[in-house]
Structures are given as structure tokens and as C-alpha cells.
Design an enzyme around this catalytic site. Sequence first.
Site, mmCIF file in Angstrom:
data_model
loop_
_atom_site.group_PDB
_atom_site.id
_atom_site.type_symbol
_atom_site.label_atom_id
_atom_site.label_comp_id
_atom_site.label_asym_id
_atom_site.label_seq_id
_atom_site.Cartn_x
_atom_site.Cartn_y
_atom_site.Cartn_z
ATOM 1 N N LYS A 113 10.770 3.881 -2.842
ATOM 2 C CA LYS A 113 10.657 4.994 -3.771
ATOM 3 C C LYS A 113 11.303 6.428 -3.299
ATOM 4 O O LYS A 113 11.859 7.198 -4.124
ATOM 5 C CB LYS A 113 9.069 5.203 -4.224
ATOM 6 C CG LYS A 113 8.535 4.103 -4.895
ATOM 7 C CD LYS A 113 7.328 4.460 -5.486
ATOM 8 C CE LYS A 113 6.856 3.335 -6.210
ATOM 9 N NZ LYS A 113 5.213 3.614 -6.628
ATOM 10 N N LYS A 200 12.592 -8.277 -9.928
ATOM 11 C CA LYS A 200 11.420 -8.437 -10.846
ATOM 12 C C LYS A 200 11.428 -7.343 -11.929
ATOM 13 O O LYS A 200 11.783 -6.435 -11.879
ATOM 14 C CB LYS A 200 10.337 -7.536 -9.845
ATOM 15 C CG LYS A 200 8.700 -8.382 -9.947
ATOM 16 C CD LYS A 200 7.701 -8.024 -8.933
ATOM 17 C CE LYS A 200 6.653 -7.312 -9.691
ATOM 18 N NZ LYS A 200 5.454 -7.144 -8.791
ATOM 19 N N LYS A 203 8.835 -1.415 -14.709
ATOM 20 C CA LYS A 203 8.759 -0.299 -15.688
ATOM 21 C C LYS A 203 9.751 0.673 -15.389
ATOM 22 O O LYS A 203 10.052 1.592 -16.091
ATOM 23 C CB LYS A 203 7.454 0.394 -15.674
ATOM 24 C CG LYS A 203 6.126 -0.206 -16.252
ATOM 25 C CD LYS A 203 4.892 0.666 -15.869
ATOM 26 C CE LYS A 203 3.646 -0.283 -16.301
ATOM 27 N NZ LYS A 203 2.464 0.557 -15.695
#
Length: 337
Positions: A113, A200, A203
Site C-alpha cells: 500500500k 484478487k 475494491k
Amino acid sequence: MQRPRVLSGVQPTGALHLGNWLGAIRNWVDLQSDHDTFFCVVDLHAITVPHNPARLAEDTRTTAALYLACGIDPERSTVFVQSHVPAHSELGWILNCVTPLNWLERMIQFKEKAIKQGDNVSVGLLDYPVLMAADILLYDADLVPVGEDQKQHLELARDIAQQRINSRFGSEEAPLLKVPKPLILSEGARVMSLTDGRSKMSKSDPNEGSRITLLDPPELITKKVKRAKTDPVIGLEFGNPERPEADNLLGLYALLSGKGREAAREECAAMGWGAFKPLLAETLVEALRPVQERYRALRSDDGQIDAVLRQGRERAADVAATTLRRVRDGLGFLPAR
Ligand code: TRP
């Protein structure tokens, strides 16, 4: 005999998608029958990356309503919003003070991230797993249902509880914190992106066509399935490393049709993509229909959902206060009199 306690949560960022449902929430629903279940909407985690204040409250309500629409039963489960129970932040702070910085710096998700955030990385993003540990440890959770990607965070929660709190401040007979175990969810646990069968469903993927959200209308579901990545081979199959898209979409069909993997494999073994895609789209639409109907009914009156969250907060706050008192005493704080 007390039933084993379970705690889990999802962030209120954007609509939940098939991966959240099949990988997490659907399993939570089953756990309700023989576990003492706590499910929170982790809104404090949602602000570890820049967020939109105009959407946070609405997304939090939507997420809670979707828990219920998917079958979480507020009579059997404690459903609440993380920020409504300030003990999460308070235990989070205490745990911060005993957690070595380098334990956080090596978290894989932080590194990933942080790269995406560029030069805008907050202390909160680094600290995310400590808050998650607080979420879990506050409730003396025995089991934490999480996907593979959260296993490292759960290990961290265990290490903090055992090595940094219990062994320093507790005694063998009276540990301050319960050391939780992961419950790694298997079948359907990994729903992959519609546009790349090797990553995967997420969102945060900027391409909305990569995921199907639980609130997508039927036409949109059909369109996304039509555009989903395929390959030139005829016939659907499982487990071919060259064909991750076939594996993923056949897996979705097997699960959501209720037919199971063997029957789905036989049915689709000789089927081309042109026949399979409409079949999958219809199966998805039908599987989501009852969830969407329950969701709409719930959202017709937000008083209902707010009442569930109020009751959840009260129950959660009681349990959390007991744990927090134990920790405060163990660390030697002066009690408020
Ligand atoms: N980090 C989890 C995820 O992204 C969300 C989460 C926050 C969580 N606190 C938790 C999951 C406590 C389980 C238990 O999936």
C-alpha cells in the site's frame, strides 16, 4: 460451555463485492450457529488512506446493511461500527507502545500500500495492523476468519498479545489477553478479478469491470461478465495454471449455482465461452437477487439499521470495557475514581 468467540470486520470503502461475500461474509453467516460472533465495520481502518468524508457515513451504513442482507442475524451476532466503541482506539494506543516498529515495517500489505500511496503515507497506514490487533484482542476472540492476505496481520496480533503483553504484564495463570487463532477460509475464499484471473478481486482496482459488487443491477452484472477476460480454449476447467480465468469463473458458477464443483465441471467441460457466459451471468443475477431485495427493504428505513448498530455498540462496548480494564490494571494505570 461457552461457544468459541469469533470476530471479523470489513472496511466501509465502496460497495462490497463478490470476493467479500464469498470469501468472508458467507462464512460468517455459517459461523453464527455455533459461535459467539462479533462483526464490525472497520471505519477507523478506512481512514488510513485518504478518504472522502462525504461518503464515510453512508458507506458505513451500506456495509452494515449488506452484512444483514447477506444473512448476518443481529439476534445472534453483535454487529457494530468500530469507531462507535472508543476502546478500539484506546487499546490501539496501548499496543502501539509495546509493538516494535520493525514488526510493522515488514508487513507485506503495508509495503504494497505504501508503494501505491507514493509520498503520502500516513503513520496510520503503518499502524493499521496494531489497530486490527486491538479489534481482535478487545473481544477475547478465539477465532478470526480472514483471507490469506490477512494471515500476517493475525500473526502480529498473536505476537503482540503473547510476547508483548501477556509475558511482560500478565502471569501464566492470568493472561491479560487471549491469543487468537486464524480461521483461514477455504472454498471460494479467493475470488479473482474478472479482468485478470491472477489477481484478487479488489475494491481498490481502478477498473470497475474487474469486480461485481453486491449491489450491481442485473444489466451491469451481465455486461461485466460479457466483458470478462477469457482465453481461446473451448471448455471450462479447474486447476489449469495456464487458464486462471476459466478456473475462477467456473468456481463462481459451481458455488453460486449450488451445484458444486464436480457437477459444474461436467456440465461445462465442453462448453464454449459464448454459452458459458450467459449461464454464469444469470446464475450471478439470481444468487444476488435475494441479497439485493433484503438490502433494499433494510434501506427503506435507516431507523432499522441504526437500531441494530446501537444494540451492537452496547454489547460490544460492555465486552471491550472489561478487557480494557484488565489491560489498564495490568500495565499499572491509576484507575479513575
Ligand atoms: N484488515 C482486514 C481486511 O482488510 C479488516 C479488519 C480490520 C479485520 N480489523 C479486523 C479483519 C479484525 C478481522 C479482524 O480484511
